[in-house]
Design a protein around this motif. Sequence first.
Motif, PDB file in Angstrom:
ATOM      1  N   LEU A  43       0.805  -1.215   0.000  1.00 42.69           N
ATOM      2  CA  LEU A  43       0.000   0.000   0.000  1.00 42.69           C
ATOM      3  C   LEU A  43       0.839   1.267   0.000  1.00 42.69           C
ATOM      4  N   PHE A  44       1.903   1.273   0.792  1.00 44.59           N
ATOM      5  CA  PHE A  44       2.615   2.519   1.073  1.00 44.59           C
ATOM      6  C   PHE A  44       4.079   2.529   0.652  1.00 44.59           C
ATOM      7  N   GLY A  45       4.629   1.402   0.272  1.00 42.53           N
ATOM      8  CA  GLY A  45       6.031   1.334  -0.114  1.00 42.53           C
ATOM      9  C   GLY A  45       6.270   1.861  -1.515  1.00 42.53           C
ATOM     10  N   LYS A  46       7.527   2.081  -1.845  1.00 43.33           N
ATOM     11  CA  LYS A  46       7.888   2.692  -3.128  1.00 43.33           C
ATOM     12  C   LYS A  46       7.910   1.703  -4.287  1.00 43.33           C
ATOM     13  N   SER A  47       7.864   0.415  -4.006  1.00 38.94           N
ATOM     14  CA  SER A  47       7.955  -0.591  -5.052  1.00 38.94           C
ATOM     15  C   SER A  47       6.577  -0.869  -5.641  1.00 38.94           C
ATOM     16  N   GLN A  48       6.078   0.072  -6.449  1.00 39.65           N
ATOM     17  CA  GLN A  48       4.786  -0.050  -7.117  1.00 39.65           C
ATOM     18  C   GLN A  48       4.976   0.325  -8.588  1.00 39.65           C
ATOM     19  N   SER A  49       4.460  -0.499  -9.485  1.00 43.24           N
ATOM     20  CA  SER A  49       4.727  -0.311 -10.914  1.00 43.24           C
ATOM     21  C   SER A  49       3.476  -0.542 -11.747  1.00 43.24           C
ATOM     22  N   MET A  50       3.514  -0.016 -12.954  1.00 47.13           N
ATOM     23  CA  MET A  50       2.510  -0.310 -13.979  1.00 47.13           C
ATOM     24  C   MET A  50       3.232  -0.817 -15.219  1.00 47.13           C
ATOM     25  N   ILE A  51       2.731  -1.914 -15.779  1.00 46.13           N
ATOM     26  CA  ILE A  51       3.361  -2.494 -16.971  1.00 46.13           C
ATOM     27  C   ILE A  51       2.858  -1.782 -18.214  1.00 46.13           C
ATOM     28  N   VAL A  61       4.539   3.930 -10.252  1.00 43.44           N
ATOM     29  CA  VAL A  61       3.222   4.560 -10.147  1.00 43.44           C
ATOM     30  C   VAL A  61       2.958   4.967  -8.698  1.00 43.44           C
ATOM     31  N   ASN A  62       1.939   5.797  -8.533  1.00 42.49           N
ATOM     32  CA  ASN A  62       1.468   6.226  -7.203  1.00 42.49           C
ATOM     33  C   ASN A  62       2.539   6.928  -6.385  1.00 42.49           C
ATOM     34  N   GLN A  63       3.539   7.492  -7.058  1.00 42.65           N
ATOM     35  CA  GLN A  63       4.680   8.017  -6.299  1.00 42.65           C
ATOM     36  C   GLN A  63       4.331   9.155  -5.335  1.00 42.65           C
ATOM     37  N   PRO A  64       3.343  10.023  -5.614  1.00 48.50           N
ATOM     38  CA  PRO A  64       2.994  11.028  -4.596  1.00 48.50           C
ATOM     39  C   PRO A  64       2.408  10.429  -3.323  1.00 48.50           C
ATOM     40  N   GLN A  65       1.976   9.147  -3.378  1.00 51.59           N
ATOM     41  CA  GLN A  65       1.352   8.512  -2.225  1.00 51.59           C
ATOM     42  C   GLN A  65       2.178   7.352  -1.684  1.00 51.59           C
ATOM     43  N   VAL A  66       3.458   7.309  -2.013  1.00 54.57           N
ATOM     44  CA  VAL A  66       4.311   6.273  -1.424  1.00 54.57           C
ATOM     45  C   VAL A  66       5.275   6.937  -0.443  1.00 54.57           C
ATOM     46  N   TYR A  67       5.684   6.170   0.552  1.00 58.34           N
ATOM     47  CA  TYR A  67       6.385   6.755   1.675  1.00 58.34           C
ATOM     48  C   TYR A  67       7.613   5.929   2.050  1.00 58.34           C
ATOM     49  N   PRO A 134      -5.078   2.557   0.532  1.00 57.48           N
ATOM     50  CA  PRO A 134      -3.881   3.349   0.234  1.00 57.48           C
ATOM     51  C   PRO A 134      -4.057   4.833   0.539  1.00 57.48           C
ATOM     52  N   TRP A 135      -5.289   5.270   0.759  1.00 62.59           N
ATOM     53  CA  TRP A 135      -5.564   6.679   1.062  1.00 62.59           C
ATOM     54  C   TRP A 135      -5.670   6.932   2.565  1.00 62.59           C
ATOM     55  N   LEU A 136      -5.255   5.982   3.388  1.00 67.33           N
ATOM     56  CA  LEU A 136      -5.389   6.107   4.835  1.00 67.33           C
ATOM     57  C   LEU A 136      -4.796   7.409   5.356  1.00 67.33           C
ATOM     58  N   PHE A 137      -3.548   7.689   5.029  1.00 67.64           N
ATOM     59  CA  PHE A 137      -2.881   8.862   5.603  1.00 67.64           C
ATOM     60  C   PHE A 137      -3.385  10.164   4.987  1.00 67.64           C
ATOM     61  N   ILE A 138      -3.859  10.114   3.775  1.00 66.44           N
ATOM     62  CA  ILE A 138      -4.490  11.293   3.171  1.00 66.44           C
ATOM     63  C   ILE A 138      -5.775  11.622   3.922  1.00 66.44           C
TER      64      ILE A 138
END
Length: 288
Positions: A43-51, A61-67, A134-138
């Motif tokens: 949900l919150f880590g930086k290892s998120q991708s789109m193929i 992906v989702n880089q403004p929401q990764v921590y 994934p929007w918990l902290f927002i």
Amino acid sequence: MRILFTIAHFFNPDIKGKHGSQRKDPRCRLLALSRSLAALHQLFGKSQSMINIGQQLAFPVNQPQVYDLDIIICTSKNNHFLNQLPLPSHFYKHHPTQAESLMLGFECQSLLRDCLGKYDYYCFLEDDLILHDPWLFIKLNWFTQQAGNLTLLQPNRYEISTHNLTCKAYIDGDLAPKLTANFQNVNQKPQIRGIIMGMPITFRRTLNPHAGCYFLNANQMDNWANQPYFLDRDTSFVSPLESAATLGIMKTFWVYKPAPEQANFLEIQHFGTGFLSLIGQQVGLSAS
């Protein structure tokens, strides 16, 4: 943004134990903790991708929401099974203690205090809770911007099933008012209303602030850590387990939860069906 998660984990079978960590079979607890840890990174880590199929490349992906995440698991003596977790070793750090198992929540508080000034959010989880939002902290940041840092929004815990009278049950409904009356006055600013994406939403002071977790921003953590009762190990709320998770925040903040009409605005899964399966037995099912 930097986030510190502390997790209280123990497994200590006890024939008289009423908590999941005291049951005979460790497999459910092992699965719960594994899913909890995996979810935090997913949900919150930086290892998120789109193929990108056309380029045959995977892009972030989702880089403004990764921590930046640090996850520390507190354990009690040898009463744990971290050596059995089917997860990469870098997913967490181990903090062994000699504390009694039901008091581990206080050890997590000590860690959070010792890390003041290093993180933007300071979090606690029991080891059978799984986040899916994934929007918990927002959402939490939005709430404190509206209501202030002396208020705390807690999630509603739920369980799910496909073989019971209800598919989903929120398990922390109202307690008898006398159980929290010494620690909070729910008549002070009893509710907060807002509009999110055009949808009216209501948050209410809760008679059951327990959720087995909390998520405090840096100002909130600093405020709590500077209270004279911080880490006093008071266990006068329900039991040592619930007190370690909830009593300190109940004394410090005006605690809210989303109203039942929008219970899923902020929620967290409690692994298993221990509470949900009570419906139809010790707990009746209302017709309306």
